[in-house]
Scaffold this motif. Sequence first.
Motif, PDB file in Angstrom:
ATOM      1  N   GLU A   1      62.250   8.990 -74.380  1.00 40.54           N
ATOM      2  CA  GLU A   1      62.310   8.712 -75.823  1.00 40.54           C
ATOM      3  C   GLU A   1      62.647   9.978 -76.609  1.00 40.54           C
ATOM      4  N   SER A   2      62.020  11.070 -76.240  1.00 37.97           N
ATOM      5  CA  SER A   2      62.208  12.329 -76.953  1.00 37.97           C
ATOM      6  C   SER A   2      63.588  12.940 -76.716  1.00 37.97           C
ATOM      7  N   CYS A   3      63.975  13.050 -75.456  1.00 39.77           N
ATOM      8  CA  CYS A   3      65.208  13.777 -75.116  1.00 39.77           C
ATOM      9  C   CYS A   3      66.471  12.933 -75.172  1.00 39.77           C
ATOM     10  N   LEU A   4      66.395  11.690 -74.749  1.00 36.84           N
ATOM     11  CA  LEU A   4      67.597  10.862 -74.649  1.00 36.84           C
ATOM     12  C   LEU A   4      67.757   9.928 -75.845  1.00 36.84           C
ATOM     13  N   ILE A   5      66.773   9.104 -76.077  1.00 39.04           N
ATOM     14  CA  ILE A   5      66.876   8.120 -77.161  1.00 39.04           C
ATOM     15  C   ILE A   5      66.922   8.828 -78.504  1.00 39.04           C
ATOM     16  N   GLY A   6      66.125   9.885 -78.649  1.00 37.96           N
ATOM     17  CA  GLY A   6      66.151  10.657 -79.895  1.00 37.96           C
ATOM     18  C   GLY A   6      67.516  11.281 -80.158  1.00 37.96           C
ATOM     19  N   ALA A   7      68.167  11.777 -79.108  1.00 37.41           N
ATOM     20  CA  ALA A   7      69.490  12.393 -79.257  1.00 37.41           C
ATOM     21  C   ALA A   7      70.577  11.349 -79.507  1.00 37.41           C
ATOM     22  N   LEU A   8      70.359  10.137 -79.023  1.00 38.28           N
ATOM     23  CA  LEU A   8      71.350   9.071 -79.176  1.00 38.28           C
ATOM     24  C   LEU A   8      71.549   8.684 -80.644  1.00 38.28           C
ATOM     25  N   GLN A   9      70.476   8.669 -81.398  1.00 43.42           N
ATOM     26  CA  GLN A   9      70.512   8.287 -82.816  1.00 43.42           C
ATOM     27  C   GLN A   9      71.300   6.994 -83.019  1.00 43.42           C
ATOM     28  N   ALA A  10      70.941   5.983 -82.235  1.00 43.02           N
ATOM     29  CA  ALA A  10      71.675   4.726 -82.256  1.00 43.02           C
ATOM     30  C   ALA A  10      71.320   3.885 -83.460  1.00 43.02           C
ATOM     31  N   ASP A  11      72.346   3.344 -84.074  1.00 42.79           N
ATOM     32  CA  ASP A  11      72.140   2.347 -85.114  1.00 42.79           C
ATOM     33  C   ASP A  11      72.376   0.974 -84.473  1.00 42.79           C
ATOM     34  N   GLU A  12      72.269  -0.077 -85.260  1.00 44.02           N
ATOM     35  CA  GLU A  12      72.410  -1.425 -84.719  1.00 44.02           C
ATOM     36  C   GLU A  12      73.771  -1.628 -84.058  1.00 44.02           C
ATOM     37  N   ARG A  13      74.828  -1.130 -84.671  1.00 44.96           N
ATOM     38  CA  ARG A  13      76.183  -1.300 -84.124  1.00 44.96           C
ATOM     39  C   ARG A  13      76.337  -0.583 -82.774  1.00 44.96           C
ATOM     40  N   LEU A  14      75.851   0.651 -82.682  1.00 39.93           N
ATOM     41  CA  LEU A  14      75.944   1.392 -81.423  1.00 39.93           C
ATOM     42  C   LEU A  14      75.130   0.696 -80.337  1.00 39.93           C
ATOM     43  N   ASN A  15      73.952   0.196 -80.682  1.00 40.85           N
ATOM     44  CA  ASN A  15      73.150  -0.534 -79.700  1.00 40.85           C
ATOM     45  C   ASN A  15      73.875  -1.787 -79.210  1.00 40.85           C
ATOM     46  N   GLN A  16      74.581  -2.474 -80.093  1.00 43.23           N
ATOM     47  CA  GLN A  16      75.376  -3.642 -79.681  1.00 43.23           C
ATOM     48  C   GLN A  16      76.501  -3.217 -78.738  1.00 43.23           C
ATOM     49  N   ASP A  17      77.165  -2.110 -79.049  1.00 39.39           N
ATOM     50  CA  ASP A  17      78.233  -1.593 -78.179  1.00 39.39           C
ATOM     51  C   ASP A  17      77.685  -1.230 -76.802  1.00 39.39           C
ATOM     52  N   ILE A  18      76.511  -0.612 -76.763  1.00 39.76           N
ATOM     53  CA  ILE A  18      75.892  -0.249 -75.489  1.00 39.76           C
ATOM     54  C   ILE A  18      75.561  -1.517 -74.698  1.00 39.76           C
ATOM     55  N   GLY A  19      75.081  -2.541 -75.364  1.00 44.71           N
ATOM     56  CA  GLY A  19      74.793  -3.819 -74.701  1.00 44.71           C
ATOM     57  C   GLY A  19      76.049  -4.448 -74.121  1.00 44.71           C
ATOM     58  N   GLN A  20      77.149  -4.395 -74.866  1.00 48.27           N
ATOM     59  CA  GLN A  20      78.424  -4.933 -74.361  1.00 48.27           C
ATOM     60  C   GLN A  20      78.910  -4.132 -73.159  1.00 48.27           C
ATOM     61  N   LEU A  21      78.759  -2.832 -73.219  1.00 52.50           N
ATOM     62  CA  LEU A  21      79.150  -1.979 -72.100  1.00 52.50           C
ATOM     63  C   LEU A  21      78.312  -2.308 -70.866  1.00 52.50           C
ATOM     64  N   ALA A  22      77.022  -2.537 -71.041  1.00 49.70           N
ATOM     65  CA  ALA A  22      76.147  -2.890 -69.922  1.00 49.70           C
ATOM     66  C   ALA A  22      76.603  -4.203 -69.280  1.00 49.70           C
ATOM     67  N   ARG A  23      76.954  -5.183 -70.101  1.00 49.49           N
ATOM     68  CA  ARG A  23      77.446  -6.459 -69.562  1.00 49.49           C
ATOM     69  C   ARG A  23      78.755  -6.255 -68.805  1.00 49.49           C
ATOM     70  N   LEU A  24      79.659  -5.439 -69.339  1.00 50.79           N
ATOM     71  CA  LEU A  24      80.927  -5.148 -68.662  1.00 50.79           C
ATOM     72  C   LEU A  24      80.681  -4.453 -67.326  1.00 50.79           C
ATOM     73  N   LEU A  25      79.749  -3.515 -67.278  1.00 51.50           N
ATOM     74  CA  LEU A  25      79.436  -2.834 -66.021  1.00 51.50           C
ATOM     75  C   LEU A  25      78.918  -3.822 -64.976  1.00 51.50           C
ATOM     76  N   ARG A  26      78.108  -4.799 -65.389  1.00 53.59           N
ATOM     77  CA  ARG A  26      77.621  -5.805 -64.442  1.00 53.59           C
ATOM     78  C   ARG A  26      78.774  -6.663 -63.917  1.00 53.59           C
ATOM     79  N   VAL A  27      79.708  -7.037 -64.793  1.00 52.56           N
ATOM     80  CA  VAL A  27      80.876  -7.812 -64.365  1.00 52.56           C
ATOM     81  C   VAL A  27      81.718  -6.990 -63.389  1.00 52.56           C
ATOM     82  N   LEU A  28      81.973  -5.739 -63.732  1.00 52.58           N
ATOM     83  CA  LEU A  28      82.786  -4.891 -62.862  1.00 52.58           C
ATOM     84  C   LEU A  28      82.087  -4.614 -61.530  1.00 52.58           C
ATOM     85  N   SER A  29      80.762  -4.537 -61.528  1.00 52.81           N
ATOM     86  CA  SER A  29      80.067  -4.330 -60.255  1.00 52.81           C
ATOM     87  C   SER A  29      80.299  -5.525 -59.339  1.00 52.81           C
TER      88      SER A  29
END
Length: 179
Positions: free
Chosen positions: A138-166
Motif C-alpha cells: 500500500e505504501s510503496c506501490l499503491i501510493g506511488a500509483l496514484q490511481a484515479d477511477e479511470r486508471l483503475n478501469q484501465d488496469i482492470g481491462q489490462l488484467a482481463r486482456l492478460l488472462r485472455v492472452l495467457s
Amino acid sequence: MTSNSSSRTPEVAGTPIVSSAHLVSPRSAEMSEFEFGLIVAGHAFQRWVVHCMSAAGLKDLTALDVLVLHHVTHRARDKRLADVAFIMNVEDTHLINYSLKKLQALSVVASRKNGKEVTYAPTPEGKACVERYREIRESCLIGALQADERLNQDIGQLARLLRVLSGLYDQAARSAASF
C-alpha cells in the motif's frame, strides 16, 4: 567531441520496441512489442515481490515462494498442492512442492493431513508476514500509483486482456508441443 549516442539507431516514432526483431510478424508487430513489455514487466514484478516480502521480514525467498505464500493465504481456506499449481498455472508441481517445503521450514506455512490428502495453510507468523507485505505494498506501490477511477478501469481491462492472452499462449504451447 564525439558522442556514443550517435552510433545507436535513433528511435523512430511508431517503431515497435522489441527484444527479438527477427520474430516481428508483419501481421502483428504489436504482439512482439507486447512480449517485450511482458518480459520487462514480469522481471520487474518478480523483483518487486521479493523485495517487498524481504521488507516484510521474510528474506531469501524467490518470487514463486512469495506468490505461493500469498495463494496459500488467499481466502483463508486450506489448499492442496495441485490446487496451488493449477491456480498459479504452474505445470511442474515439483516447483510448488519445493516452495511449500521451504515455507514450512520457515514456519510460515503448515501442512495438515485430510484423509489421503495433504493441505496447506498459513501459520499465524505467515499471516503476519502477508499483512506486513500488504502494508508495504500500500505504501510503496499503491501510493506511488496514484490511481484515479479511470486508471483503475484501465488496469482492470489490462488484467482481463492478460488472462485472455495467457489462454492463447497456453493453446499455442499445446499446438507447438505436437510438432
